[in-house]
Design an enzyme around this catalytic site. Structure first.
Site, PDB file in Angstrom:
ATOM      1  N   GLY A 182     -50.412 -57.413 -51.924  1.00  0.00           N
ATOM      2  CA  GLY A 182     -49.782 -58.452 -52.725  1.00  0.00           C
ATOM      3  C   GLY A 182     -48.341 -58.721 -52.309  1.00  0.00           C
ATOM      4  O   GLY A 182     -47.604 -57.809 -51.924  1.00  0.00           O
ATOM      5  N   LYS A 189     -46.192 -59.365 -54.368  1.00  0.00           N
ATOM      6  CA  LYS A 189     -45.386 -58.744 -55.425  1.00  0.00           C
ATOM      7  C   LYS A 189     -44.529 -57.630 -54.817  1.00  0.00           C
ATOM      8  O   LYS A 189     -43.360 -57.469 -55.149  1.00  0.00           O
ATOM      9  CB  LYS A 189     -46.331 -58.194 -56.495  1.00  0.00           C
ATOM     10  N   HIS A 239     -54.549 -57.348 -58.926  1.00  0.00           N
ATOM     11  CA  HIS A 239     -55.443 -56.634 -58.003  1.00  0.00           C
ATOM     12  C   HIS A 239     -56.720 -57.438 -57.738  1.00  0.00           C
ATOM     13  O   HIS A 239     -57.164 -57.553 -56.596  1.00  0.00           O
ATOM     14  CB  HIS A 239     -55.829 -55.276 -58.595  1.00  0.00           C
TER      15      HIS A 239
HETATM   16  P1  AMP Z   1     -50.359 -51.105 -56.951  1.00  0.00           P
HETATM   17  O1  AMP Z   1     -51.635 -50.669 -57.611  1.00  0.00           O
HETATM   18  O2  AMP Z   1     -49.289 -51.486 -57.902  1.00  0.00           O
HETATM   19  O3  AMP Z   1     -49.926 -50.171 -55.845  1.00  0.00           O
HETATM   20  O4  AMP Z   1     -50.731 -52.464 -56.218  1.00  0.00           O
HETATM   21  C1  AMP Z   1     -51.815 -52.556 -55.339  1.00  0.00           C
HETATM   22  C2  AMP Z   1     -51.754 -53.876 -54.627  1.00  0.00           C
HETATM   23  O5  AMP Z   1     -51.798 -54.931 -55.583  1.00  0.00           O
HETATM   24  C3  AMP Z   1     -50.471 -54.051 -53.842  1.00  0.00           C
HETATM   25  O6  AMP Z   1     -50.765 -54.706 -52.613  1.00  0.00           O
HETATM   26  C4  AMP Z   1     -49.633 -54.917 -54.743  1.00  0.00           C
HETATM   27  O7  AMP Z   1     -48.691 -55.701 -54.058  1.00  0.00           O
HETATM   28  C5  AMP Z   1     -50.702 -55.792 -55.366  1.00  0.00           C
HETATM   29  N1  AMP Z   1     -50.222 -56.355 -56.632  1.00  0.00           N
HETATM   30  C6  AMP Z   1     -49.709 -55.690 -57.687  1.00  0.00           C
HETATM   31  N2  AMP Z   1     -49.329 -56.559 -58.641  1.00  0.00           N
HETATM   32  C7  AMP Z   1     -49.605 -57.801 -58.178  1.00  0.00           C
HETATM   33  C8  AMP Z   1     -49.433 -59.122 -58.686  1.00  0.00           C
HETATM   34  N3  AMP Z   1     -48.894 -59.336 -59.882  1.00  0.00           N
HETATM   35  N4  AMP Z   1     -49.824 -60.151 -57.919  1.00  0.00           N
HETATM   36  C9  AMP Z   1     -50.359 -59.953 -56.693  1.00  0.00           C
HETATM   37  N5  AMP Z   1     -50.556 -58.733 -56.153  1.00  0.00           N
HETATM   38  C10 AMP Z   1     -50.186 -57.671 -56.882  1.00  0.00           C
END
Ligand code: AMP
Length: 284
Positions: free
Chosen positions: A148, A150, A37
């Site tokens: 991300g 990811k 994040h």
């Molecule tokens: P989340 O809180 O899991 O919904 O993720 C929020 C944002 O962070 C989303 O755009 C994800 O793709 C990004 N994200 C989560 N994990 C990673 C990672 N390991 N590397 C890059 N971006 C990430």
């Protein structure tokens, strides 16, 4: 750093920043913040004057038997992480602020691409994602929003939504941040026991193996799938492994530069995803 819970306070902050001539970058998250994040925050900082980070565990994107209730929530730790990363505004609304009618009358449903890959096992997931992202973009009206790689299918569908619905915001993707040993950072990694964490490494390891295949000139998608199946066998229960065109998410038979290898697998009770975009190793 300002912390707000209401849409109104968020809009007021945005209006005051815009009145001062500042541009705004938005990083939407579900909290349990980690270096993945904060890497998106850094990208936003390079592109815009002020950074808003939202923390919202979105019930609409979780299926009935998924982990909405037990999803990790730690606002105090997240605020400390956001502050240290130089975030200007945290928007952390309660569910009632985002879904005042509980069941919205209008949602955003992808007509294509939403039932492939993760959407196949998570019906309605991308409807939930696109709807909440559309709402966050409507509330925050950022110049740029960062997501991300990811969650590459999510990123691709958000790009399509913004284009198809003329939402007038620039969508920027950030590379996957990994642990030293290759494990992609995820809020769900905290569910893993030590043994499961070791087994989870087979996802990234088999994707690295796919990159080696690509560097060696292999073009048969089936060969990549064999490598992944073999790599995670016994360690994890594969939900899908696919090699797809990153624009259409359609499976390809022949691998080329830009082809996307994507995996979802269950390690114990935890569902993990990972992917890699194949290309010259210098670009990875
Ligand atoms: P989340 O809180 O899991 O919904 O993720 C929020 C944002 O962070 C989303 O755009 C994800 O793709 C990004 N994200 C989560 N994990 C990673 C990672 N390991 N590397 C890059 N971006 C990430």
């Amino acid at each position: 750093m300002h912390v707000v819970e209401s849409r109104r306070a968020a809009r007021e902050w945005v209006a005051s920043r815009k009145a001062a001539g500042e541009s705004i970058g938005l990083v939407p998250t579900m909290g349990a913040l980690h270096r993945g994040h904060t890497s998106l925050v850094r990208i936003a900082q390079a592109l815009t004057d002020r950074i808003a980070l939202s923390i919202f565990v979105n019930p609409l994107q979780f299926g009935p038997v998924e982990d909405f209730q037990r999803y990790p929530r730690d606002l105090e730790a997240d605020l400390a992480t956001a502050r240290a990363a130089g975030v200007d505004l945290v928007f952390a609304p309660p569910v009632s602020e985002i879904y005042p009618d509980r069941e919205p009358w209008v949602t955003v449903v992808p007509d294509r691409g939403g039932d492939r890959l993760c959407g196949a096992s998570r019906p309605g997931h991308f409807r939930g994602v696109l709807t909440v992202v559309a709402k966050l973009l409507g509330i925050m009206t950022p110049d740029v929003a960062i997501f991300g790689e990811k969650d590459i299918q999510q990123l691709m569908l958000i790009r399509r939504m913004v284009r198809d619905l003329e939402m007038g915001v620039e969508i920027v993707g950030g590379p996957i941040v990994r642990e030293e040993d290759g494990l992609a950072l995820s809020s769900r990694n905290r569910y893993l026991s030590t043994d499961e964490r070791g087994r989870a490494l087979t996802l990234s390891a088999s994707l690295r193996e796919c990159e080696r295949l690509f560097d060696a000139g292999e073009t048969s998608a089936e060969r990549y799938l064999e490598v992944i199946r073999e790599g995670v066998r016994e360690a994890a229960v594969l939900e899908y492994a696919e090699v797809v065109d990153p624009e259409t998410l359609e499976a390809v038979d022949h691998v080329a530069t830009g082809s996307l290898c994507a995996i979802a697998a269950h390690v114990g009770a935890t569902r993990l995803i990972d992917n890699t975009i194949l290309g010259p190793s210098s670009r990875r």
